[in-house]
Design an enzyme around this catalytic site. Structure first.
Site, PDB file in Angstrom:
ATOM      1  N   ASN A   9       7.301  -3.994   3.414  1.00  0.00           N
ATOM      2  CA  ASN A   9       8.428  -3.540   4.226  1.00  0.00           C
ATOM      3  C   ASN A   9       9.330  -4.752   4.455  1.00  0.00           C
ATOM      4  O   ASN A   9       9.017  -5.609   5.273  1.00  0.00           O
ATOM      5  CB  ASN A   9       7.891  -2.982   5.555  1.00  0.00           C
ATOM      6  N   LYS A  11      12.189  -4.819   5.714  1.00  0.00           N
ATOM      7  CA  LYS A  11      13.002  -4.672   6.930  1.00  0.00           C
ATOM      8  C   LYS A  11      14.464  -5.066   6.652  1.00  0.00           C
ATOM      9  O   LYS A  11      14.958  -4.819   5.562  1.00  0.00           O
ATOM     10  CB  LYS A  11      12.377  -5.476   8.078  1.00  0.00           C
ATOM     11  N   HIS A  87       8.818   4.292  11.334  1.00  0.00           N
ATOM     12  CA  HIS A  87       8.392   2.931  11.674  1.00  0.00           C
ATOM     13  C   HIS A  87       8.669   2.683  13.164  1.00  0.00           C
ATOM     14  O   HIS A  87       9.678   3.145  13.697  1.00  0.00           O
ATOM     15  CB  HIS A  87       9.129   1.906  10.810  1.00  0.00           C
ATOM     16  N   GLU A  89       9.854   0.286  14.698  1.00  0.00           N
ATOM     17  CA  GLU A  89      11.169  -0.318  14.992  1.00  0.00           C
ATOM     18  C   GLU A  89      12.270   0.739  14.956  1.00  0.00           C
ATOM     19  O   GLU A  89      13.257   0.637  15.686  1.00  0.00           O
ATOM     20  CB  GLU A  89      11.434  -1.476  14.011  1.00  0.00           C
ATOM     21  N   GLU A 153      -0.021   1.359  12.468  1.00  0.00           N
ATOM     22  CA  GLU A 153       0.554   0.060  12.800  1.00  0.00           C
ATOM     23  C   GLU A 153       0.590  -0.102  14.319  1.00  0.00           C
ATOM     24  O   GLU A 153       1.548   0.362  14.963  1.00  0.00           O
ATOM     25  CB  GLU A 153       1.981  -0.045  12.254  1.00  0.00           C
ATOM     26  N   GLY A 159       4.516  -8.234  13.536  1.00  0.00           N
ATOM     27  CA  GLY A 159       5.358  -9.428  13.591  1.00  0.00           C
ATOM     28  C   GLY A 159       4.941 -10.408  14.678  1.00  0.00           C
ATOM     29  O   GLY A 159       5.664 -11.344  14.987  1.00  0.00           O
ATOM     30  N   SER A 195       0.797  -7.680  10.909  1.00  0.00           N
ATOM     31  CA  SER A 195       0.381  -9.058  10.635  1.00  0.00           C
ATOM     32  C   SER A 195      -0.733  -9.160   9.594  1.00  0.00           C
ATOM     33  O   SER A 195      -1.613 -10.005   9.701  1.00  0.00           O
ATOM     34  CB  SER A 195      -0.029  -9.773  11.929  1.00  0.00           C
TER      35      SER A 195
HETATM   36  P1  PGA Z   1       4.291  -7.426   9.902  1.00  0.00           P
HETATM   37  O1  PGA Z   1       5.085  -6.047   9.863  1.00  0.00           O
HETATM   38  O2  PGA Z   1       3.407  -7.472   8.690  1.00  0.00           O
HETATM   39  O3  PGA Z   1       5.356  -8.485   9.882  1.00  0.00           O
HETATM   40  O4  PGA Z   1       3.507  -7.448  11.160  1.00  0.00           O
HETATM   41  C1  PGA Z   1       4.462  -4.856   9.460  1.00  0.00           C
HETATM   42  C2  PGA Z   1       5.437  -3.724   9.573  1.00  0.00           C
HETATM   43  O5  PGA Z   1       6.245  -3.725  10.505  1.00  0.00           O
HETATM   44  O6  PGA Z   1       5.425  -2.798   8.753  1.00  0.00           O
END
Ligand code: PGA
Length: 236
Positions: A9, A11, A87, A89, A153, A159, A195
């Site tokens: 992803n 982003k 997601h 976000e 998630e 993140g 992460s």
């Molecule tokens: P991350 O993000 O690996 O940076 O924690 C995962 C995601 O948001 O899909």
């Protein structure tokens, strides 16, 4: 029995340097499915580079007066095969509700896109012991009888560098699997996201109910992403 799916992803970031070159680690691998969710701007480049990809979200209507939006249909017509839905976000920044996410998932399926639907609780929800209730409500509205992929998630792990322990992740994955109708239970893939990195991928991917990863930060580093794909390959 379930083939690993390792998804990147990206982003709101441009394609990592070299990602669209031939032979890049984001291209298809023999034993592991590899998919990338880039920004809309990089979808054509990914498709040209033979990288399986999809949008990070898409409007459910095919076209119309929705300034600033891009439809799932436009992505399908471009050559996308997947779509990321719900997601955290998007849920937080754009107020996408469980019902909105389900509508996107259904629209994607109707177009022949494979939806990867994200679910997961926040830190305060976990602290209050409500993580399973939250995830259950997010799952309950999804068309689980169809061919979809679920990505668990935990929001507090995205993140942040804080990863769910393999035991925490496995427990939730097994719970999610128990909510899937019996005839799809063993074939539906459930990815872990939050992460995931080369140094924790092995213990996470080794869990019985973890069928791959949805990777944000580490997917922007081709060597790290490649190492996770290699790990999945060696566990296959
Ligand atoms: P991350 O993000 O690996 O940076 O924690 C995962 C995601 O948001 O899909």
């Amino acid at each position: 029995m379930r083939k690993y799916l390792i998804a990147g992803n990206w982003k709101m970031n441009s394609a990592p340097s070299g990602a669209l070159d031939s032979g890049s680690t984001y291209q298809t691998h023999a034993d592991v499915d590899v998919v990338v969710f880039p920004s809309f701007l990089d979808l054509p480049g990914c498709i040209d580079a033979k990288i399986l990809c999809g949008p990070q979200h898409g409007h459910t209507e095919d076209h119309g007066a929705h300034t600033g939006d891009v439809s799932l249909k436009m992505c399908k017509d471009l050559g996308c095969l997947y779509a990321l839905c719900g997601h955290s976000e998007r849920r937080a920044d754009h107020g996408e509700t469980n019902e909105d996410v389900a509508a996107q998932c259904i629209a994607a399926l109707e177009l022949g896109l494979h939806p990867v639907v994200c679910v997961g609780e926040t830190e305060s929800e976990r602290d209050a012991g409500k993580e399973k209730d939250i995830v259950k409500a997010q799952i309950a509205v999804l068309p689980l009888e169809s061919e979809i992929t679920i990505a668990y998630e935990p929001v507090w792990a995205i993140g942040t560098g804080k990863t769910a322990s393999p035991e925490q992740a496995q427990e939730m994955h097994a719970f999610i699997r128990s909510l899937i109708p019996e005839d799809r239970r063993d074939v539906t893939r459930i990815l872990y996201g939050g992460s995931m990195k080369p140094d924790n991928a092995e213990e996470l991917l080794s869990q019985d109910d973890i069928d791959g990863g949805l990777i944000g930060g580490a997917s922007l580093k081709p060597t790290d992403f490649g190492a996770i794909v290699e790990m999945a390959t060696s566990l296959s």
